[in-house]
Write an enzyme that holds these catalytic residues in place. Structure first.
Site, PDB file in Angstrom:
ATOM      1  N   HIS A 144       0.837  -1.208   0.000  1.00 58.88           N
ATOM      2  CA  HIS A 144       0.000   0.000   0.000  1.00 58.88           C
ATOM      3  C   HIS A 144       0.870   1.255   0.000  1.00 58.88           C
ATOM      4  O   HIS A 144       0.656   2.176  -0.801  1.00 58.88           O
ATOM      5  CB  HIS A 144      -0.910  -0.020   1.228  1.00 58.88           C
ATOM      6  CG  HIS A 144      -1.766   1.197   1.371  1.00 58.88           C
ATOM      7  ND1 HIS A 144      -3.102   1.221   1.034  1.00 58.88           N
ATOM      8  CD2 HIS A 144      -1.478   2.451   1.823  1.00 58.88           C
ATOM      9  CE1 HIS A 144      -3.598   2.420   1.267  1.00 58.88           C
ATOM     10  NE2 HIS A 144      -2.628   3.188   1.739  1.00 58.88           N
ATOM     11  N   GLU A 145       1.852   1.307   0.897  1.00 63.69           N
ATOM     12  CA  GLU A 145       2.699   2.501   0.990  1.00 63.69           C
ATOM     13  C   GLU A 145       3.552   2.687  -0.260  1.00 63.69           C
ATOM     14  O   GLU A 145       3.758   3.818  -0.725  1.00 63.69           O
ATOM     15  CB  GLU A 145       3.575   2.425   2.243  1.00 63.69           C
ATOM     16  CG  GLU A 145       2.806   2.439   3.551  1.00 63.69           C
ATOM     17  CD  GLU A 145       1.863   3.643   3.669  1.00 63.69           C
ATOM     18  OE1 GLU A 145       2.296   4.768   3.326  1.00 63.69           O
ATOM     19  OE2 GLU A 145       0.714   3.459   4.100  1.00 63.69           O
ATOM     20  N   HIS A 188       1.782   4.531  -2.924  1.00 60.27           N
ATOM     21  CA  HIS A 188       1.880   5.992  -2.845  1.00 60.27           C
ATOM     22  C   HIS A 188       3.116   6.493  -3.586  1.00 60.27           C
ATOM     23  O   HIS A 188       3.077   7.529  -4.257  1.00 60.27           O
ATOM     24  CB  HIS A 188       1.938   6.442  -1.385  1.00 60.27           C
ATOM     25  CG  HIS A 188       0.629   6.411  -0.665  1.00 60.27           C
ATOM     26  ND1 HIS A 188      -0.491   7.046  -1.128  1.00 60.27           N
ATOM     27  CD2 HIS A 188       0.273   5.822   0.520  1.00 60.27           C
ATOM     28  CE1 HIS A 188      -1.499   6.867  -0.274  1.00 60.27           C
ATOM     29  NE2 HIS A 188      -1.061   6.122   0.723  1.00 60.27           N
ATOM     30  N   GLU A 208      -5.997   6.684  -1.085  1.00 64.04           N
ATOM     31  CA  GLU A 208      -5.955   5.473  -0.266  1.00 64.04           C
ATOM     32  C   GLU A 208      -6.618   4.295  -0.978  1.00 64.04           C
ATOM     33  O   GLU A 208      -6.162   3.154  -0.888  1.00 64.04           O
ATOM     34  CB  GLU A 208      -6.642   5.729   1.079  1.00 64.04           C
ATOM     35  CG  GLU A 208      -5.856   6.623   2.011  1.00 64.04           C
ATOM     36  CD  GLU A 208      -4.580   5.929   2.487  1.00 64.04           C
ATOM     37  OE1 GLU A 208      -4.670   4.954   3.252  1.00 64.04           O
ATOM     38  OE2 GLU A 208      -3.492   6.372   2.065  1.00 64.04           O
TER      39      GLU A 208
END
Length: 339
Positions: free
Chosen positions: A133-134, A137, A182
């Site tokens: 997930h990070e 980004h 997100e």
């Protein structure tokens, strides 16, 4: 369940974030990119060593993960970087507390900071999902605007105008963008672990604060469906005002969004290697047009539900949205030279 072993996952060569980006993220990012002064503001703050201060802070107060320090997590981190075909290795830190379980900061050389207390409640698969997930980004180049949002949140209401932009309007749309971002990064996490249920289980832990092995994913998925199918207009209005000042969408909504994306067939299409790559140019004007339509419908539908009973807060947020929408419309005919 830990998902597919990361060493056995073939990388998505040169994958573009546009391949899996959530429509709300695409629209919100296009809107932000039409505000060149916002980027100027953030880059100026970076020049004033805001980013260096953050890097020094985490280096001094947190645990830096490496081959010698929590090597299993470092191995998962390196594997996730390889799977998303990112160009370099990014520093990884453990500390507590961290809002939202983890955060990615630093626009020039991003670093990832994970909440160590949350990490202990997750299995290996869910830990990999957080890292995926990070790193989403990073791949999506979200970090510049995350920095902007952090600065504005720290400033509070002390800055009514920023380089000629209405503070409340910019903050409102940055928060809207971050919630949409997100959703995109949950998709990136799913691509890394190759098991949507692992990402859903990670979100279940985020919602509960309990260890994954103590929880029932099927029951949580049913709860997410109950939330999504709730159709009372007045409750939709309440949700809008609950969510409008938070950085992360509710975990139950994020679960629903992940499963809706998987069911659409887009996830399987990417697994087959059919995806957009970074060397394919984007249609900037089309994305900006989609952004305007997205925001128009977003606020139009909500305030239609409000009807005659607009609260003072609703009036304030509607005014903020109108301010920014008007400002963007006034810039709409200026072409690409300002972006």
């Amino acid at each position: 369940m830990t998902g597919v072993a990361l060493d056995n996952v073939e990388p998505y060569i040169n994958i573009s974030p546009k391949a899996y980006e959530h429509p709300a993220d695409r629209a919100a990012t296009a809107a932000l990119r039409s505000i060149p002064m916002l980027e100027t503001l953030v880059r100026k703050l970076i020049e004033w060593r805001y980013e260096r201060a953050l890097r020094q802070f985490y280096l001094g107060t947190s645990l830096k993960v490496s081959e010698e320090q929590v090597p299993e997590l470092w191995s998962s981190h390196r594997a996730a970087i390889r799977i998303l075909d990112l160009p370099e290795t990014y520093d990884l830190y453990l500390t507590t507390p961290v809002p939202g379980m983890a955060v990615t900061i630093g626009s020039r050389k991003p670093i990832i900071v994970v909440d160590s207390a949350v990490l202990k409640r997750l299995g290996a698969g869910e830990q990999r999902a957080i890292l995926g997930h990070e790193l989403g980004h990073v791949l999506s180049d979200h970090v510049l605007y995350i920095t902007a949002l952090n600065i504005l949140l720290a400033a509070g209401g002390s800055l009514p105008m920023l380089l000629g932009l209405p503070f409340r309007a910019v903050k409102t749309v940055l928060l809207e963008w971050y919630r949409a971002a997100e959703l995109s990064c949950d998709r990136a996490a799913t691509l890394v672990v190759r098991d949507p249920q692992i990402v859903c289980r990670m979100l279940m832990v985020a919602a509960s604060g309990l260890p994954a092995e103590e929880l029932n994913l099927d029951a949580f998925m049913a709860q997410a469906m109950q939330y999504e199918n709730w159709d009372d207009p007045s409750d939709r209005v309440r949700r809008f005002f609950w969510e409008i000042n938070v950085t992360h969408p509710y975990a139950v909504r994020r679960v629903s969004e992940v499963m809706r994306w998987v069911q659409s067939g887009e996830y399987d299409r990417i697994l087959r290697g059919d995806y957009r790559t970074r060397d394919q140019e984007a249609d900037v004007r089309a994305e900006a047009s989609d952004a305007m339509e997205f925001y128009a419908e977003r606020f139009r539908s909500t305030f239609r539900d409000i009807g005659e009973n607009v609260t003072s807060l609703g009036s304030q947020m509607g005014s903020a949205a109108d301010q920014l929408a008007g400002w963007l419309r006034n810039r709409g005919g200026r072409g690409d030279s300002d972006s």
